[in-house]
Design a protein around this motif. Structure first.
Motif, PDB file in Angstrom:
ATOM      1  N   MET A 140       0.836  -1.181   0.000  1.00  0.00           N
ATOM      2  CA  MET A 140       0.000   0.000   0.000  1.00  0.00           C
ATOM      3  C   MET A 140       0.880   1.243   0.000  1.00  0.00           C
ATOM      4  O   MET A 140       1.860   1.319   0.727  1.00  0.00           O
ATOM      5  N   ILE A 141       0.537   2.225  -0.786  1.00  0.00           N
ATOM      6  CA  ILE A 141       1.316   3.455  -0.902  1.00  0.00           C
ATOM      7  C   ILE A 141       1.289   4.207   0.427  1.00  0.00           C
ATOM      8  O   ILE A 141       0.222   4.567   0.914  1.00  0.00           O
ATOM      9  N   PRO A 142       2.465   4.437   1.033  1.00  0.00           N
ATOM     10  CA  PRO A 142       2.489   5.181   2.294  1.00  0.00           C
ATOM     11  C   PRO A 142       2.266   6.680   2.053  1.00  0.00           C
ATOM     12  O   PRO A 142       2.627   7.210   1.003  1.00  0.00           O
ATOM     13  N   ASP A 143       1.673   7.355   3.018  1.00  0.00           N
ATOM     14  CA  ASP A 143       1.458   8.794   2.951  1.00  0.00           C
ATOM     15  C   ASP A 143       2.697   9.486   3.522  1.00  0.00           C
ATOM     16  O   ASP A 143       2.674  10.009   4.639  1.00  0.00           O
ATOM     17  N   LEU A 144       3.782   9.483   2.743  1.00  0.00           N
ATOM     18  CA  LEU A 144       5.049  10.001   3.256  1.00  0.00           C
ATOM     19  C   LEU A 144       5.022  11.481   3.614  1.00  0.00           C
ATOM     20  O   LEU A 144       5.581  11.853   4.644  1.00  0.00           O
ATOM     21  N   PRO A 145       4.405  12.357   2.819  1.00  0.00           N
ATOM     22  CA  PRO A 145       4.408  13.765   3.252  1.00  0.00           C
ATOM     23  C   PRO A 145       3.817  13.956   4.658  1.00  0.00           C
ATOM     24  O   PRO A 145       4.367  14.699   5.471  1.00  0.00           O
ATOM     25  N   SER A 146       2.745  13.258   4.962  1.00  0.00           N
ATOM     26  CA  SER A 146       2.126  13.401   6.289  1.00  0.00           C
ATOM     27  C   SER A 146       2.997  12.837   7.408  1.00  0.00           C
ATOM     28  O   SER A 146       3.162  13.474   8.451  1.00  0.00           O
ATOM     29  N   VAL A 147       3.569  11.653   7.197  1.00  0.00           N
ATOM     30  CA  VAL A 147       4.362  11.056   8.277  1.00  0.00           C
ATOM     31  C   VAL A 147       5.689  11.788   8.460  1.00  0.00           C
ATOM     32  O   VAL A 147       6.176  11.926   9.583  1.00  0.00           O
ATOM     33  N   VAL A 148       6.271  12.283   7.375  1.00  0.00           N
ATOM     34  CA  VAL A 148       7.521  13.049   7.494  1.00  0.00           C
ATOM     35  C   VAL A 148       7.241  14.392   8.175  1.00  0.00           C
ATOM     36  O   VAL A 148       8.014  14.829   9.033  1.00  0.00           O
ATOM     37  N   THR A 149       6.135  15.025   7.840  1.00  0.00           N
ATOM     38  CA  THR A 149       5.758  16.282   8.493  1.00  0.00           C
ATOM     39  C   THR A 149       5.596  16.075   9.995  1.00  0.00           C
ATOM     40  O   THR A 149       6.115  16.854  10.804  1.00  0.00           O
ATOM     41  N   ALA A 150       4.908  15.017  10.386  1.00  0.00           N
ATOM     42  CA  ALA A 150       4.719  14.718  11.811  1.00  0.00           C
ATOM     43  C   ALA A 150       6.065  14.465  12.492  1.00  0.00           C
ATOM     44  O   ALA A 150       6.295  14.920  13.627  1.00  0.00           O
ATOM     45  N   ARG A 151       6.941  13.756  11.818  1.00  0.00           N
ATOM     46  CA  ARG A 151       8.268  13.467  12.381  1.00  0.00           C
ATOM     47  C   ARG A 151       9.057  14.762  12.599  1.00  0.00           C
ATOM     48  O   ARG A 151       9.685  14.949  13.642  1.00  0.00           O
ATOM     49  N   LEU A 152       9.044  15.656  11.609  1.00  0.00           N
ATOM     50  CA  LEU A 152       9.775  16.914  11.750  1.00  0.00           C
ATOM     51  C   LEU A 152       9.187  17.775  12.869  1.00  0.00           C
ATOM     52  O   LEU A 152       9.928  18.413  13.613  1.00  0.00           O
ATOM     53  N   ARG A 153       7.875  17.798  12.986  1.00  0.00           N
ATOM     54  CA  ARG A 153       7.236  18.561  14.074  1.00  0.00           C
ATOM     55  C   ARG A 153       7.680  18.030  15.438  1.00  0.00           C
ATOM     56  O   ARG A 153       7.909  18.793  16.374  1.00  0.00           O
ATOM     57  N   ALA A 154       7.779  16.716  15.555  1.00  0.00           N
ATOM     58  CA  ALA A 154       8.135  16.093  16.831  1.00  0.00           C
ATOM     59  C   ALA A 154       9.624  16.196  17.151  1.00  0.00           C
ATOM     60  O   ALA A 154      10.000  16.308  18.324  1.00  0.00           O
ATOM     61  N   GLU A 155      10.471  16.174  16.133  1.00  0.00           N
ATOM     62  CA  GLU A 155      11.910  16.043  16.356  1.00  0.00           C
ATOM     63  C   GLU A 155      12.731  17.320  16.139  1.00  0.00           C
ATOM     64  O   GLU A 155      13.889  17.360  16.534  1.00  0.00           O
ATOM     65  N   CYS A 156      12.174  18.327  15.504  1.00  0.00           N
ATOM     66  CA  CYS A 156      12.962  19.511  15.121  1.00  0.00           C
ATOM     67  C   CYS A 156      12.441  20.766  15.819  1.00  0.00           C
ATOM     68  O   CYS A 156      11.709  21.566  15.221  1.00  0.00           O
ATOM     69  N   ALA A 157      12.862  20.958  17.059  1.00  0.00           N
ATOM     70  CA  ALA A 157      12.413  22.111  17.835  1.00  0.00           C
ATOM     71  C   ALA A 157      12.880  23.431  17.225  1.00  0.00           C
ATOM     72  O   ALA A 157      12.275  24.473  17.480  1.00  0.00           O
ATOM     73  N   VAL A 158      13.909  23.404  16.412  1.00  0.00           N
ATOM     74  CA  VAL A 158      14.438  24.619  15.793  1.00  0.00           C
ATOM     75  C   VAL A 158      13.469  25.219  14.768  1.00  0.00           C
ATOM     76  O   VAL A 158      13.535  26.403  14.467  1.00  0.00           O
ATOM     77  N   LEU A 159      12.541  24.411  14.263  1.00  0.00           N
ATOM     78  CA  LEU A 159      11.599  24.878  13.238  1.00  0.00           C
ATOM     79  C   LEU A 159      10.403  25.576  13.869  1.00  0.00           C
ATOM     80  O   LEU A 159       9.788  25.055  14.796  1.00  0.00           O
ATOM     81  N   ARG A 160      10.052  26.740  13.330  1.00  0.00           N
ATOM     82  CA  ARG A 160       8.884  27.489  13.819  1.00  0.00           C
ATOM     83  C   ARG A 160       7.627  27.141  13.036  1.00  0.00           C
ATOM     84  O   ARG A 160       6.520  27.406  13.477  1.00  0.00           O
ATOM     85  N   ASP A 161       7.808  26.578  11.851  1.00  0.00           N
ATOM     86  CA  ASP A 161       6.669  26.230  11.002  1.00  0.00           C
ATOM     87  C   ASP A 161       7.033  24.955  10.240  1.00  0.00           C
ATOM     88  O   ASP A 161       8.121  24.870   9.663  1.00  0.00           O
ATOM     89  N   VAL A 162       6.150  23.973  10.253  1.00  0.00           N
ATOM     90  CA  VAL A 162       6.353  22.713   9.537  1.00  0.00           C
ATOM     91  C   VAL A 162       5.034  22.340   8.883  1.00  0.00           C
ATOM     92  O   VAL A 162       3.978  22.418   9.505  1.00  0.00           O
ATOM     93  N   GLY A 163       5.106  21.930   7.624  1.00  0.00           N
ATOM     94  CA  GLY A 163       3.896  21.522   6.940  1.00  0.00           C
ATOM     95  C   GLY A 163       4.214  20.650   5.748  1.00  0.00           C
ATOM     96  O   GLY A 163       5.372  20.344   5.469  1.00  0.00           O
TER      97      GLY A 163
END
Length: 140
Positions: free
Chosen positions: A1-24
């Protein structure tokens, strides 16, 4: 099944990259420009999917290589008016730490670095894109 990579990568960056003020996530660079709220920012865009070999009539699954881009937007002016890339370096390090070797749900391997490039310089903003690749098994 095709994974929804943009969504899971966005969630990962939000959780792991405190330096970012905006992630989408976005469908492309134009959408990123329309939604840029604060910098430093990162937006995940889908890039490509390629099967590793063509399917045959007897084949029921297929290995697919998939790539996503992470567009990083940072300020490109220091207090003295000199160009400075230290913020870009710090943000890219955080993104790499969050994504390299991480295996997203539905994928077979961890992300590998697929290359990076300057997209543009405008309005004291520097736009940079790094590509990350992995693969998944598509059951036909």
């Amino acid at each position: 099944m095709i994974p929804d990579l943009p969504s899971v990568v966005t969630a990962r960056l939000r959780a792991e990259c405190a330096v970012l003020r905006d992630v989408g996530s976005a469908a492309g660079l134009d959408a990123v420009e329309d939604h840029l709220a604060a910098v430093p920012a990162a937006y995940v865009i889908p890039l490509a999917e390629r099967p590793t070999e063509p399917p045959t009539a007897a084949q029921f699954s297929q290995l697919v290589d998939v790539a996503v881009g992470v567009v990083v937007v940072v300020s490109n002016a220091s207090a003295y008016g000199e160009r400075d890339i230290s913020e870009l370096v710090a943000v890219r390090r955080a993104v790499f730490a969050a994504l390299l070797s991480w295996v997203p749900e539905g994928c077979l391997q961890g992300f590998a670095f697929g290359g990076g490039c300057l997209i543009k310089l405008s309005n004291n903003l520097l736009w940079w894109q790094d590509d990350f690749v992995t693969n998944y098994q598509e059951v036909l």
